[in-house]
Enzyme design. Sequence first.
Site, short mmCIF file in Angstrom:
data_model
loop_
_atom_site.label_atom_id
_atom_site.label_comp_id
_atom_site.label_asym_id
_atom_site.label_seq_id
_atom_site.Cartn_x
_atom_site.Cartn_y
_atom_site.Cartn_z
N ARG A 15 0.83 -1.20 0.00
CA ARG A 15 0.00 0.00 0.00
C ARG A 15 0.88 1.26 0.00
O ARG A 15 2.07 1.21 0.32
CB ARG A 15 -0.92 0.02 1.22
CG ARG A 15 -2.06 -0.98 1.17
CD ARG A 15 -2.84 -1.03 2.47
NE ARG A 15 -2.07 -1.67 3.54
CZ ARG A 15 -2.53 -1.84 4.78
NH1 ARG A 15 -3.74 -1.40 5.09
NH2 ARG A 15 -1.79 -2.45 5.69
N LYS A 73 1.49 2.03 7.49
CA LYS A 73 1.79 1.23 8.66
C LYS A 73 2.74 1.95 9.61
O LYS A 73 3.43 2.90 9.24
CB LYS A 73 2.40 -0.11 8.25
CG LYS A 73 1.42 -1.03 7.54
CD LYS A 73 0.19 -1.34 8.37
CE LYS A 73 0.50 -2.17 9.59
NZ LYS A 73 -0.72 -2.41 10.43
N TYR A 92 -1.30 4.59 10.78
CA TYR A 92 -1.72 3.60 11.77
C TYR A 92 -0.56 3.39 12.75
O TYR A 92 0.60 3.23 12.31
CB TYR A 92 -2.05 2.26 11.10
CG TYR A 92 -3.35 2.24 10.33
CD1 TYR A 92 -4.57 2.44 10.97
CD2 TYR A 92 -3.36 2.01 8.96
CE1 TYR A 92 -5.76 2.41 10.27
CE2 TYR A 92 -4.55 1.97 8.25
CZ TYR A 92 -5.75 2.17 8.90
OH TYR A 92 -6.92 2.15 8.21
N HIS A 94 -1.20 1.61 16.32
CA HIS A 94 -1.49 0.40 17.11
C HIS A 94 -0.51 0.26 18.27
O HIS A 94 0.13 -0.78 18.45
CB HIS A 94 -1.46 -0.84 16.21
CG HIS A 94 -2.48 -0.83 15.11
ND1 HIS A 94 -3.83 -0.93 15.36
CD2 HIS A 94 -2.34 -0.72 13.76
CE1 HIS A 94 -4.50 -0.89 14.21
NE2 HIS A 94 -3.62 -0.76 13.23
N GLU A 116 -6.24 4.85 13.68
CA GLU A 116 -7.21 3.92 14.28
C GLU A 116 -7.96 4.47 15.48
O GLU A 116 -8.94 3.85 15.93
CB GLU A 116 -6.53 2.60 14.65
CG GLU A 116 -5.61 2.65 15.85
CD GLU A 116 -4.18 3.05 15.51
OE1 GLU A 116 -3.32 2.97 16.40
OE2 GLU A 116 -3.93 3.45 14.35
N ASP A 268 -3.25 -6.85 15.14
CA ASP A 268 -2.61 -5.53 15.25
C ASP A 268 -2.70 -4.98 16.67
O ASP A 268 -1.84 -4.22 17.09
CB ASP A 268 -3.29 -4.53 14.30
CG ASP A 268 -2.60 -4.46 12.95
OD1 ASP A 268 -1.40 -4.73 12.88
OD2 ASP A 268 -3.27 -4.15 11.95
#
Length: 367
Positions: A15, A73, A92, A94, A116, A268
Amino acid sequence: MIIGIPKEIKTLENRVAMTPAAVESLIRQGNDVLVEAGAGVGSGLADEEYTAAGAKMVSAQDAWGAEMVIKVKEPLESEFKYLREGLLLFTYLHLAAAEGLTKALLESGTTGIAYETIQSPDRTLPLLTPMSEVAGRMATQVGAHYLEKTQGGRGILLGGVPGVMPAEVLVLGGGVVGTNAARMAMGMGARVTILDLSHQRLQYLDDVFQGRITTMMSTEPNIRQMVQKADLVIGGVLLPGAKAPKLITRDMLSLMKEGSVIVDVAVDQGGCIETTKATTHDNPTYVIDGVVHYGVANMPGAVPRTSTFALVNQTTPYAMRLAAKGVAALKDDPGLALGLNTYQGTLTCPAVGEALGIDAVKPEDVI
């Protein structure tokens, strides 16, 4: 503002954080956009498309040197060297399952805004939803694949055939992941059961699926009962920003069928199955007590073209607001402010603090 788009380096993560069209929108706003050469290739987006949109193609170091870095990510350890005071990182994160990254962000003074944990006024998660939709649908496809005998599974066709029973699919969590996983499994002809803590949510699902799936309250006795029947278990439990609860414990594996499959989409956030560990696309599964575990932590990266466009559709308006006002944009939008996880060395997500045992404050206390 100078905005950097680095190439993702997580294993087989194809991505990219911004499409050429999104880059063009940022540039029209008056920003300079630096895109690492080759960043979009995995999603079928050539460097020439970014150049035509007005971006400058640069090295990883130069992309990370921007005022705001937009990623897909979380930064990996090899990227920690780029973290610094004054950097606004939008991606993101996490953090509840990433103590090392959390400490790196805090020690560097980086301002980290996590996709998120951003919320809409209706308390939904607009930047997590598109990837949850992809991951939920993929979870069923992946589970069907690993139920094949050649992949270590029981040798069951998810939907069966006339005269032969279909597979039993158990979905933990009736949110976006669970709903999409159930929709796919039902469409493939499986027998589907969804467990959730909310009776209101179960009523909604029963109505949406018109009684074609079974709904049950998520209790330990119900989980123990259903894992014994399940051929495929899909974990889709989410507590925003926090570690996922362990709904299936190690001892429950002994109740499961030999060759059954677990796909833990919650990996995740630490996973909702006790035996889950994060895996990669090039080594996606492992077996414990005869049960195949799939724990790829970036599932949507396997379908990058779909995932990139779905994600960028949602992230671009937020990116443009951050580019226009910086951290001050959070004062205008309480939902966006909830995305603030670290700020100038302070942890600003209480759920992460609780998970990692680190003192944390609310975002509104620092902005």
